[in-house]
Motif scaffolding. Structure first.
Motif, mmCIF file in Angstrom:
data_model
loop_
_atom_site.group_PDB
_atom_site.id
_atom_site.type_symbol
_atom_site.label_atom_id
_atom_site.label_comp_id
_atom_site.label_asym_id
_atom_site.label_seq_id
_atom_site.Cartn_x
_atom_site.Cartn_y
_atom_site.Cartn_z
ATOM 1 N N SER A 171 0.847 -1.189 0.000
ATOM 2 C CA SER A 171 0.000 0.000 0.000
ATOM 3 C C SER A 171 0.886 1.244 0.000
ATOM 4 O O SER A 171 2.098 1.143 -0.163
ATOM 5 C CB SER A 171 -0.893 -0.021 1.250
ATOM 6 O OG SER A 171 -0.088 0.072 2.427
ATOM 7 N N ASN A 201 -3.413 4.214 2.881
ATOM 8 C CA ASN A 201 -4.623 4.061 2.059
ATOM 9 C C ASN A 201 -5.293 2.696 2.231
ATOM 10 O O ASN A 201 -5.968 2.207 1.340
ATOM 11 C CB ASN A 201 -4.289 4.294 0.585
ATOM 12 C CG ASN A 201 -3.303 3.288 0.024
ATOM 13 O OD1 ASN A 201 -2.516 2.687 0.754
ATOM 14 N ND2 ASN A 201 -3.330 3.113 -1.278
ATOM 15 N N VAL A 202 -5.157 2.102 3.421
ATOM 16 C CA VAL A 202 -5.684 0.765 3.687
ATOM 17 C C VAL A 202 -7.045 0.842 4.381
ATOM 18 O O VAL A 202 -7.214 1.590 5.343
ATOM 19 C CB VAL A 202 -4.690 -0.038 4.567
ATOM 20 C CG1 VAL A 202 -5.285 -1.364 5.008
ATOM 21 C CG2 VAL A 202 -3.382 -0.249 3.831
ATOM 22 N N SER A 231 -8.527 -5.540 5.194
ATOM 23 C CA SER A 231 -7.518 -5.864 4.180
ATOM 24 C C SER A 231 -6.585 -6.957 4.672
ATOM 25 O O SER A 231 -6.334 -7.074 5.871
ATOM 26 C CB SER A 231 -6.668 -4.629 3.862
ATOM 27 O OG SER A 231 -7.411 -3.665 3.201
ATOM 28 N N PRO A 274 -5.581 -6.948 -0.538
ATOM 29 C CA PRO A 274 -5.591 -5.588 0.006
ATOM 30 C C PRO A 274 -6.803 -4.796 -0.493
ATOM 31 O O PRO A 274 -7.152 -4.884 -1.662
ATOM 32 C CB PRO A 274 -4.279 -4.978 -0.490
ATOM 33 C CG PRO A 274 -3.832 -5.832 -1.616
ATOM 34 C CD PRO A 274 -4.478 -7.178 -1.449
ATOM 35 N N LEU A 300 -7.766 -1.077 -0.813
ATOM 36 C CA LEU A 300 -7.142 0.238 -0.745
ATOM 37 C C LEU A 300 -8.093 1.299 -1.263
ATOM 38 O O LEU A 300 -8.848 1.059 -2.197
ATOM 39 C CB LEU A 300 -5.855 0.250 -1.579
ATOM 40 C CG LEU A 300 -4.855 -0.874 -1.287
ATOM 41 C CD1 LEU A 300 -3.675 -0.787 -2.240
ATOM 42 C CD2 LEU A 300 -4.401 -0.837 0.160
#
Length: 160
Positions: free
Chosen positions: A30, A35-36, A40, A45, A47
């Motif tokens: 990321s 931006n997670v 996740s 992930p 994002l």
């Protein structure tokens, strides 16, 4: 406050929180964790793309548990709204997320403990903010103090 980022040991402490909340693999996949979305995993992930505002996505974690947590420190949308006003934030970017985390640490009277290298006491003071810290009590995976101390020292943190 912006000057709080110059507090001794604060950056390693923030790095420790990010690793505890997200894990190293997800941070690597990321924008350094900023931006997670909650829920996740490194294999999948989730994002978000814009830092203009908190993503405000309600994610089902498991039956009976949903969350709007997002970013490097997994800030809930409702807390972002409060800190946005309090700190005069204009977005949910990395600087804003760092400022929120430091403000939360300050509110728990842990900033001076961190500066003095009193890691264990500082973690105890902020454990109710981050579910991954030992003793948080949210029924999620809590890391051991030894593990977190190792992350902190590896990131350059100094112990008293």
């Amino acid at each position: 406050m912006p000057g709080d980022m110059d507090t001794p040991n604060i950056r390693p402490f923030l790095d420790m929180i990010a690793v505890a909340e997200l894990g190293r693999a997800l941070i690597a996949k990321s924008d350094n964790g900023y931006n997670v979305l909650v829920g996740s995993t490194p294999a999948a992930p989730k994002l978000f793309r814009s830092y203009a505002d908190h993503p405000r996505q309600l994610v089902l974690i498991r039956a009976g548990l949903s969350s709007t947590a997002a970013g490097r420190y997994q800030v809930l949308a409702r807390w972002y709204d409060i800190y946005r006003r309090q700190l005069g934030l204009t977005d949910f970017g990395p600087v804003a997320q760092d400022r929120i985390a430091v403000q939360q640490i300050r509110e728990r009277l842990a900033l001076q403990l961190i500066a003095a290298g009193r890691f264990d006491e500082a973690v105890s003071r902020v454990r109710n903010i981050w579910a991954s810290l030992p003793g948080a009590g949210y029924g999620q995976n809590e890391h051991s103090l030894d593990y977190l101390r190792g992350i902190y020292v590896q990131a350059g943190g100094v112990l008293a």
